[in-house]
Design an enzyme around this catalytic site. Structure first.
Site, short mmCIF file in Angstrom:
data_model
loop_
_atom_site.label_atom_id
_atom_site.label_comp_id
_atom_site.label_asym_id
_atom_site.label_seq_id
_atom_site.Cartn_x
_atom_site.Cartn_y
_atom_site.Cartn_z
N CYS A 192 0.67 -1.07 -0.21
CA CYS A 192 0.23 -0.20 0.00
C CYS A 192 0.90 1.23 -0.17
CB CYS A 192 -0.93 0.04 1.39
SG CYS A 192 -2.04 1.40 1.15
N CYS A 195 -0.72 4.36 2.03
CA CYS A 195 -0.32 4.05 3.54
C CYS A 195 0.97 4.45 4.00
CB CYS A 195 -0.82 2.45 4.32
SG CYS A 195 -2.02 1.79 3.39
N ASP A 196 2.01 3.84 3.06
CA ASP A 196 3.25 3.75 3.53
C ASP A 196 4.38 4.57 2.87
OD1 ASP A 196 2.54 1.74 5.25
OD2 ASP A 196 2.88 0.12 4.28
#
Ligand code: NAP
Length: 371
Positions: A192, A195-196
């Site tokens: 992801c 997300c990261d």
């Protein structure tokens, strides 16, 4: 039991506390899943005065690891350019007026002009709540479709009963299955980018994205905002991604596509996480090693059906099998499936929302037929 009172727009319907077993012994309809299919089913069943109960899932480390966080894959997406009704433009004021402040705070700042995935799904959630969908912030961990009303168990260990059920649990990101991939998960290995991707370890670094579909291109494009260079690693010599996305990747100055390559090993150490990746050739050429500090997997998804424990028929690919042409029926009468959990072909936010609507109408007609 968690109700969602805090999340409702002040000017809109207040959500009533949730009584898991209604006076007549069962909910009309329980919806499981909080992506576009789930919320569309919520909007339609609520407008049909069925007072739906929707399980949106829980935020936990376990769910994060398994890719099962609430709000579905849209919550992990960047800009959404192809959802009808949301052309590029300044949507900020509209979002602020439509969503509760507490939900706005959970959204990452979006500097793009297009609506982002998280924004789109938050709007859908609010829309469903505005019409009276009751939201439970729990997972459904067990179902019993052999009894009527159907019996569902929440992650809160409570039993819920329903005359009909709509399953919209979506699909989760796949991993390659390498030992080294497991070892470095969350220390350089991710599925992801949204997300990261902004983490310090990826900034101005070299990063690998594995896959050749729209997700891979989207991840590469997003990561290129922070990274020095992004390698897009694909096992064939033609991208699966849509033409517009493929062209974007090919033309991007920071993205280099490595054709006919697959990861053999992810390199690194316990202290610093990922430091490289060995790629083997699918054409018999020598392996190559890249120095990268991150590896992002974008190699497709697996439908989230584990909690069903074999109680619904699945297709050979593991998706919920639809048993009536052009309907959302499953192998159990009264249970309907919408979105990616039953779709190995279209897999778009708009088709998920469309099938969520269809499942709601099917459930409504089913309930009318049994009453
Ligand atoms: P996908 O289209 O199924 O693509 C998966 C990619 O991973 C393929 O290129 C596949 O290679 C590769 N792959 C699969 N297993 C692999 C393995 N073991 N090793 C190496 N490579 C492997 O999945 P997706 O990209 O997640 O997209 C899913 C759906 O969502 C699609 O319908 C897509 O259009 C949609 N989507 C749309 C958008 C958008 O419109 N903005 C964004 C994201 C996703 P092969 O090509 O060789 O099979």
């Amino acid at each position: 039991m968690s109700t969602e009172n805090a999340n409702i727009n002040e000017n809109e319907h207040k959500q009533k506390p949730i009584d898991p077993i209604k006076e007549n012994g069962a909910e009309n309809v329980i919806i499981i899943g909080s992506g576009p299919a789930g919320w569309a089913a919520g909007i339609y069943t609520a407008r049909a005065a069925l007072s739906p109960l929707l399980f949106e899932g829980t935020v936990s480390m376990e769910n994060q690891e398994a890719g099962l966080l609430p709000m579905g894959q849209l919550a992990l997406t960047t800009e959404v350019e192809n959802y009808p009704g949301f052309p590029a433009g300044d949507l900020r004021q509209y979002l602020a007026s439509a969503l509760d402040k507490s939900r706005m705070m959970m959204l990452l700042p979006n500097e793009g002009k297009e609506i982002s995935g998280p924004e789109l799904v938050e709007l859908a959630r609010q829309q469903a709540i505005n019409f009276g969908t009751r939201v439970v912030s729990e997972d459904v961990v067990h179902v019993n479709f052999n009894v009527r009303p159907f019996e569902l168990t929440g992650s809160d260990h409570k039993k819920y009963f329903a005359k009909s059920v709509i399953i919209a649990t979506g699909a989760s990101a796949n991993y390659l299955g390498l030992e080294s991939e497991k070892k470095f998960k969350n220390r350089g290995v991710s599925a992801c980018a949204v997300c990261d991707g902004a983490l310090p370890r990826f900034r101005n670094a070299q990063i690998a994205v594995v896959g050749g579909g729209d997700s891979a291109v989207e991840e590469a494009d997003y990561l290129a905002k922070f990274a020095e260079k992004v390698y897009l690693i694909h096992r064939r010599e033609e991208l699966r991604a849509s033409k517009v996305m493929a062209e974007r990747a090919k033309k991007h100055p920071k993205i280099e596509i490595l054709w006919n390559r697959v990861p053999e090993e992810i390199l690194g150490d316990d202290q610093n996480g990922v430091s490289g990746i060995i790629l083997k050739s699918t054409k018999g050429e020598e392996p190559i090693t890249l120095n990268v500090s991150g590896v992002f997997m974008a190699i497709g998804h697996t439908p989230n059906t584990k909690f069903l424990n074999g109680q619904l028929e699945l297709t050979s690919k593991g998706f919920i099998k639809r048993t009536v042409p052009f309907r959302m029926n499953t192998s159990v009468e009264g249970v309907f499936a919408a979105g990616d959990v039953a779709d190995d072909y279209y897999k778009q936010a708009i088709t998920a929302a469309g099938t969520g609507c269809m499942a709601a109408l099917d459930a409504e007609r089913y309930l009318a037929s049994i009453e």
